[in-house]
Design a protein around this motif. Sequence first.
Motif, PDB file in Angstrom:
ATOM      1  N   THR A   7      34.849  -7.630 -12.135  1.00  0.00           N
ATOM      2  CA  THR A   7      34.861  -6.287 -11.563  1.00  0.00           C
ATOM      3  C   THR A   7      35.403  -5.302 -12.592  1.00  0.00           C
ATOM      4  O   THR A   7      36.035  -5.693 -13.575  1.00  0.00           O
ATOM      5  CB  THR A   7      35.739  -6.227 -10.302  1.00  0.00           C
ATOM      6  N   PHE A   8      35.158  -4.027 -12.348  1.00  0.00           N
ATOM      7  CA  PHE A   8      35.694  -3.008 -13.246  1.00  0.00           C
ATOM      8  C   PHE A   8      36.069  -1.770 -12.441  1.00  0.00           C
ATOM      9  O   PHE A   8      35.551  -1.516 -11.361  1.00  0.00           O
ATOM     10  CB  PHE A   8      34.693  -2.642 -14.348  1.00  0.00           C
ATOM     11  N   LYS A   9      37.004  -0.998 -13.018  1.00  0.00           N
ATOM     12  CA  LYS A   9      37.439   0.246 -12.393  1.00  0.00           C
ATOM     13  C   LYS A   9      37.670   1.275 -13.482  1.00  0.00           C
ATOM     14  O   LYS A   9      38.472   1.058 -14.396  1.00  0.00           O
ATOM     15  CB  LYS A   9      38.733   0.028 -11.600  1.00  0.00           C
ATOM     16  N   ARG A  10      36.967   2.394 -13.390  1.00  0.00           N
ATOM     17  CA  ARG A  10      37.149   3.469 -14.356  1.00  0.00           C
ATOM     18  C   ARG A  10      38.373   4.309 -13.991  1.00  0.00           C
ATOM     19  O   ARG A  10      38.648   4.543 -12.819  1.00  0.00           O
ATOM     20  CB  ARG A  10      35.901   4.348 -14.408  1.00  0.00           C
ATOM     21  N   MET A  11      39.078   4.769 -15.024  1.00  0.00           N
ATOM     22  CA  MET A  11      40.277   5.579 -14.810  1.00  0.00           C
ATOM     23  C   MET A  11      40.203   6.854 -15.655  1.00  0.00           C
ATOM     24  O   MET A  11      39.526   6.885 -16.690  1.00  0.00           O
ATOM     25  CB  MET A  11      41.531   4.776 -15.172  1.00  0.00           C
ATOM     26  N   THR A  12      40.929   7.873 -15.193  1.00  0.00           N
ATOM     27  CA  THR A  12      41.028   9.155 -15.907  1.00  0.00           C
ATOM     28  C   THR A  12      39.645   9.672 -16.305  1.00  0.00           C
ATOM     29  O   THR A  12      39.345   9.880 -17.485  1.00  0.00           O
ATOM     30  CB  THR A  12      41.949   9.035 -17.143  1.00  0.00           C
ATOM     31  N   PHE A  13      38.795   9.833 -15.299  1.00  0.00           N
ATOM     32  CA  PHE A  13      37.451  10.395 -15.476  1.00  0.00           C
ATOM     33  C   PHE A  13      36.566   9.560 -16.406  1.00  0.00           C
ATOM     34  O   PHE A  13      35.663  10.072 -17.053  1.00  0.00           O
ATOM     35  CB  PHE A  13      37.533  11.837 -15.992  1.00  0.00           C
ATOM     36  N   ILE A  48      41.563  -6.979 -18.650  1.00  0.00           N
ATOM     37  CA  ILE A  48      41.245  -6.224 -19.867  1.00  0.00           C
ATOM     38  C   ILE A  48      41.297  -4.733 -19.562  1.00  0.00           C
ATOM     39  O   ILE A  48      40.822  -4.293 -18.509  1.00  0.00           O
ATOM     40  CB  ILE A  48      39.837  -6.586 -20.376  1.00  0.00           C
ATOM     41  N   VAL A  49      41.870  -3.970 -20.450  1.00  0.00           N
ATOM     42  CA  VAL A  49      41.802  -2.509 -20.351  1.00  0.00           C
ATOM     43  C   VAL A  49      41.282  -2.005 -21.690  1.00  0.00           C
ATOM     44  O   VAL A  49      41.728  -2.434 -22.750  1.00  0.00           O
ATOM     45  CB  VAL A  49      43.175  -1.893 -19.981  1.00  0.00           C
ATOM     46  N   GLU A  50      40.282  -1.128 -21.644  1.00  0.00           N
ATOM     47  CA  GLU A  50      39.634  -0.673 -22.869  1.00  0.00           C
ATOM     48  C   GLU A  50      39.235   0.785 -22.747  1.00  0.00           C
ATOM     49  O   GLU A  50      38.882   1.264 -21.670  1.00  0.00           O
ATOM     50  CB  GLU A  50      38.405  -1.538 -23.144  1.00  0.00           C
ATOM     51  N   LEU A  51      39.305   1.499 -23.863  1.00  0.00           N
ATOM     52  CA  LEU A  51      38.824   2.875 -23.907  1.00  0.00           C
ATOM     53  C   LEU A  51      37.314   2.891 -23.764  1.00  0.00           C
ATOM     54  O   LEU A  51      36.614   2.050 -24.336  1.00  0.00           O
ATOM     55  CB  LEU A  51      39.233   3.534 -25.225  1.00  0.00           C
ATOM     56  N   THR A  52      36.811   3.835 -22.992  1.00  0.00           N
ATOM     57  CA  THR A  52      35.375   3.949 -22.775  1.00  0.00           C
ATOM     58  C   THR A  52      34.955   5.407 -22.854  1.00  0.00           C
ATOM     59  O   THR A  52      35.793   6.312 -22.859  1.00  0.00           O
ATOM     60  CB  THR A  52      34.976   3.357 -21.407  1.00  0.00           C
ATOM     61  N   VAL A  84      37.621   7.776 -19.109  1.00  0.00           N
ATOM     62  CA  VAL A  84      38.119   7.638 -20.475  1.00  0.00           C
ATOM     63  C   VAL A  84      38.587   6.206 -20.742  1.00  0.00           C
ATOM     64  O   VAL A  84      38.571   5.736 -21.875  1.00  0.00           O
ATOM     65  CB  VAL A  84      39.273   8.636 -20.728  1.00  0.00           C
ATOM     66  N   CYS A  85      38.981   5.520 -19.695  1.00  0.00           N
ATOM     67  CA  CYS A  85      39.486   4.158 -19.805  1.00  0.00           C
ATOM     68  C   CYS A  85      38.915   3.335 -18.655  1.00  0.00           C
ATOM     69  O   CYS A  85      38.683   3.860 -17.556  1.00  0.00           O
ATOM     70  CB  CYS A  85      41.012   4.184 -19.752  1.00  0.00           C
ATOM     71  N   THR A  86      38.693   2.050 -18.894  1.00  0.00           N
ATOM     72  CA  THR A  86      38.169   1.172 -17.844  1.00  0.00           C
ATOM     73  C   THR A  86      38.942  -0.138 -17.830  1.00  0.00           C
ATOM     74  O   THR A  86      39.230  -0.725 -18.887  1.00  0.00           O
ATOM     75  CB  THR A  86      36.669   0.874 -18.076  1.00  0.00           C
ATOM     76  N   MET A  87      39.292  -0.601 -16.610  1.00  0.00           N
ATOM     77  CA  MET A  87      39.926  -1.901 -16.427  1.00  0.00           C
ATOM     78  C   MET A  87      38.877  -2.912 -15.975  1.00  0.00           C
ATOM     79  O   MET A  87      38.003  -2.589 -15.167  1.00  0.00           O
ATOM     80  CB  MET A  87      41.000  -1.832 -15.349  1.00  0.00           C
TER      81      MET A  87
END
Length: 245
Positions: free
Chosen positions: A228-234, A162-166, A236-239
């Motif tokens: 598990t999760f990984k935040r991306m671009t400060f 899953i990839v979602e805006l956060t 803004v998005c999380t996998m």
Amino acid sequence: MYEQEKIKPYSDEGDKSEQVEQMFDSIAPNYDKLNHLMSFDIDKRWRRKSIMQLEPYHPQHILDIATGTGDFAILTAQLLHPERLTASDISEGMMEIGRKKVKENGLQDIISFSKEDCMNLSFPDNTYDAVTAAFGIRNFADLDQGLREMCRVLKSGGHVSIVELTHPTRFPMKQLFKIYSRTVLPLWGKLVSKDMSAYSYLSATIAAFPQGETMSEALQRAGFTSATFKRMTFGVCTMYFATKP
């Protein structure tokens, strides 16, 4: 109930799923243009990273939830080369655009579309090797139920990506993103799609959607393990990535 489940596109009254379907049918013609514009095209990189989480497992039968206009499904087919990919969405307007793009890319023998409410998928138990979702699960009327359905149709040992805006949590991105999502994003939505309510709604769901540890816990409650999760671009998005035992 999660906060984003209370947020509806047009009115506090009425069924959320029906309003979401109406909203996406309304903005479908301009959805792709706005997506890339508002993310400065970074969303393409986020999608690719989310898909590549599945690459080591070589899934052959994939379900893409809330597929929209099919961009994520098409990229998944191009990168992972599955035998079959089902692209599902509640909006027929979005999928109609997706079908045209699939044909243009010569993937009509691999990708098929199915109109589905994610709260009650029509597919049998243990059907798919992988389930994917890009920027769609925050529109679920019932997040826990939607995740349980994703787990139900997944085979044992299968994976969900899953990839979602956060919403960023650290200064200064937290403050900058709040300004952007509450002012710039709805304005662009109004100018391009003529539906300011839709993009105001989408901004509100980003802020309200459970993220990080809370979302991982929701995946585990739905029946997944190793969430598990990984935040991306400060942030803004999380996998997210999880496995069905």
